[in-house]
Design an enzyme around this catalytic site. Structure first.
Site, PDB file in Angstrom:
ATOM      1  N   ARG A 124     -13.546  53.510  13.133  1.00 23.64           N
ATOM      2  CA  ARG A 124     -12.348  53.254  12.311  1.00 23.64           C
ATOM      3  C   ARG A 124     -12.658  52.283  11.175  1.00 23.64           C
ATOM      4  O   ARG A 124     -13.387  51.307  11.354  1.00 23.64           O
ATOM      5  CB  ARG A 124     -11.233  52.659  13.185  1.00 23.64           C
ATOM      6  N   ARG A 156       3.708  44.056  24.338  1.00 26.15           N
ATOM      7  CA  ARG A 156       2.373  44.269  24.891  1.00 26.15           C
ATOM      8  C   ARG A 156       2.222  43.613  26.245  1.00 26.15           C
ATOM      9  O   ARG A 156       1.168  43.736  26.867  1.00 26.15           O
ATOM     10  CB  ARG A 156       1.367  43.651  23.946  1.00 26.15           C
ATOM     11  N   LYS A 206      -1.516  54.684  17.938  1.00 23.41           N
ATOM     12  CA  LYS A 206      -0.168  54.181  17.656  1.00 23.41           C
ATOM     13  C   LYS A 206       0.061  54.017  16.144  1.00 23.41           C
ATOM     14  O   LYS A 206       1.060  54.467  15.616  1.00 23.41           O
ATOM     15  CB  LYS A 206       0.066  52.818  18.351  1.00 23.41           C
ATOM     16  N   ARG A 213     -12.447  46.278  10.816  1.00 18.68           N
ATOM     17  CA  ARG A 213     -11.756  45.114  11.389  1.00 18.68           C
ATOM     18  C   ARG A 213     -12.710  44.363  12.312  1.00 18.68           C
ATOM     19  O   ARG A 213     -13.471  44.973  13.038  1.00 18.68           O
ATOM     20  CB  ARG A 213     -10.534  45.576  12.201  1.00 18.68           C
ATOM     21  N   ARG A 218     -10.483  44.177  24.649  1.00 21.41           N
ATOM     22  CA  ARG A 218      -9.117  44.661  24.422  1.00 21.41           C
ATOM     23  C   ARG A 218      -8.713  45.684  25.477  1.00 21.41           C
ATOM     24  O   ARG A 218      -7.543  45.743  25.877  1.00 21.41           O
ATOM     25  CB  ARG A 218      -9.000  45.272  23.017  1.00 21.41           C
TER      26      ARG A 218
HETATM   27  P1  ADP Z   1      -4.720  47.702  18.419  1.00 21.70           P
HETATM   28  O1  ADP Z   1      -3.490  48.380  18.950  1.00 21.70           O
HETATM   29  O2  ADP Z   1      -5.678  48.644  17.795  1.00 21.70           O
HETATM   30  O3  ADP Z   1      -5.346  46.732  19.370  1.00 21.70           O
HETATM   31  P2  ADP Z   1      -3.069  45.974  16.736  1.00 21.70           P
HETATM   32  O4  ADP Z   1      -3.151  46.001  15.272  1.00 21.70           O
HETATM   33  O5  ADP Z   1      -1.819  46.466  17.367  1.00 21.70           O
HETATM   34  O6  ADP Z   1      -4.325  46.789  17.186  1.00 21.70           O
HETATM   35  O7  ADP Z   1      -3.330  44.490  17.272  1.00 21.70           O
HETATM   36  C1  ADP Z   1      -4.478  43.749  16.935  1.00 21.70           C
HETATM   37  C2  ADP Z   1      -4.493  42.442  17.716  1.00 21.70           C
HETATM   38  O8  ADP Z   1      -3.351  41.632  17.357  1.00 21.70           O
HETATM   39  C3  ADP Z   1      -4.393  42.592  19.230  1.00 21.70           C
HETATM   40  O9  ADP Z   1      -5.643  42.828  19.826  1.00 21.70           O
HETATM   41  C4  ADP Z   1      -3.800  41.232  19.626  1.00 21.70           C
HETATM   42  O10 ADP Z   1      -4.785  40.217  19.623  1.00 21.70           O
HETATM   43  C5  ADP Z   1      -2.839  40.934  18.487  1.00 21.70           C
HETATM   44  N1  ADP Z   1      -1.490  41.440  18.819  1.00 21.70           N
HETATM   45  C6  ADP Z   1      -0.869  42.498  18.241  1.00 21.70           C
HETATM   46  N2  ADP Z   1       0.349  42.705  18.784  1.00 21.70           N
HETATM   47  C7  ADP Z   1       0.502  41.760  19.745  1.00 21.70           C
HETATM   48  C8  ADP Z   1       1.509  41.445  20.678  1.00 21.70           C
HETATM   49  N3  ADP Z   1       2.641  42.171  20.758  1.00 21.70           N
HETATM   50  N4  ADP Z   1       1.327  40.398  21.506  1.00 21.70           N
HETATM   51  C9  ADP Z   1       0.210  39.655  21.440  1.00 21.70           C
HETATM   52  N5  ADP Z   1      -0.799  39.894  20.616  1.00 21.70           N
HETATM   53  C10 ADP Z   1      -0.674  40.928  19.757  1.00 21.70           C
END
Ligand code: ADP
Ligand code: ZN
Length: 214
Positions: A126, A87, A13, A159, A170
């Site tokens: 990554r 999400r 994404k 990260r 996750r």
């Molecule tokens: P990835 O898609 O690789 O998991 P992101 O950078 O989108 O990474 O998100 C990292 C973390 O931030 C997620 O695992 C979650 O804990 C939190 N997060 C991100 N977006 C949301 C969301 N829309 N709702 C709740 N938690 C979120």
């Protein structure tokens, strides 16, 4: 134009969003990035978010929804690319009504499909720039100087949530909470599937083709 990219963590994404952003006048809205910035600045929100993120859990909906609404409210006339939000179905329902209130709507939801094995391979290798968030990969995209960002000279790190235990958690969270969004957006008539195992640039071309055919 407002679009949304969906997919497992590691589906690409963020990488696809970078390509789209480079080539169009769209604001990249990544809740993950917003939280990481707050964490870096050690704000109250950042400290709270970190306690969820490092465990591989989601930040509670009320917090996340509020952040997004505040951003959109500032300029509803711009184009947005939603990455990592919504999400959960609760967030998707909230977004639908927030967009409606602001006279906005979604033009397409793109689900980047990938196997778990590829996700694990991509995420464990990554690396990201601490300063500008540029994405690298130890297998096929290293910076010119080891540990130093090509783009801004910042430090390149892994990260905390890209460690294997967090990745597994996750993926479970994705199955339980995020996957139901596919059906949600199918019912809205907005869902398009994209092969997320391809390079980001090819995913971008696939997305553009779908949007042009609409
Ligand atoms: P990835 O898609 O690789 O998991 P992101 O950078 O989108 O990474 O998100 C990292 C973390 O931030 C997620 O695992 C979650 O804990 C939190 N997060 C991100 N977006 C949301 C969301 N829309 N709702 C709740 N938690 C979120
Ligand atoms: Zn950088």
């Amino acid at each position: 134009m407002n679009i949304l990219v969906l997919g497992k963590p590691g589906a690409g994404k963020g990488s696809v969003a970078e390509v789209i952003k480079e080539r169009s006048n769209i604001i990249h809205l990544s809740t993950g990035e917003i939280f990481r910035k707050e964490i870096r600045e050690a704000t109250e929100l950042g400290i709270l978010a970190k306690s969820f993120i490092d465990k591989g859990n989601l930040v509670p909906d009320e917090i996340t929804n509020e952040i997004i609404k505040n951003v959109l409210k500032k300029d509803p006339t711009k184009s947005y690319l939603f990455d990592g939000y919504p999400r959960t179905v609760n967030q998707a329902v909230f977004l639908k009504s927030a967009l409606k209130d602001l006279g906005m709507s979604l033009d397409g939801v793109f689900d980047l499909e990938v196997e778990d094995s590829l996700v694990i391979e991509r995420l464990t290798s990554r690396r990201v720039c601490k300063k500008c968030s540029m994405i690298y990969n130890t297998r096929n995209h290293n910076p010119k100087v080891e540990g130093v960002c090509d783009n801004c000279g910042g430090e390149i790190i892994q990260r905390d949530d890209d460690k294997i235990e967090s990745i597994k958690e996750r993926l479970v969270v994705y199955e339980n909470q995020t996957k139901p969004l596919i059906e949600f957006y199918q019912n809205e008539g907005l869902l398009y599937k994209v092969d997320g195992s391809k390079d980001a640039i090819d995913c971008y071309y696939d997305i553009m083709e779908i949007l042009n055919d609409k």
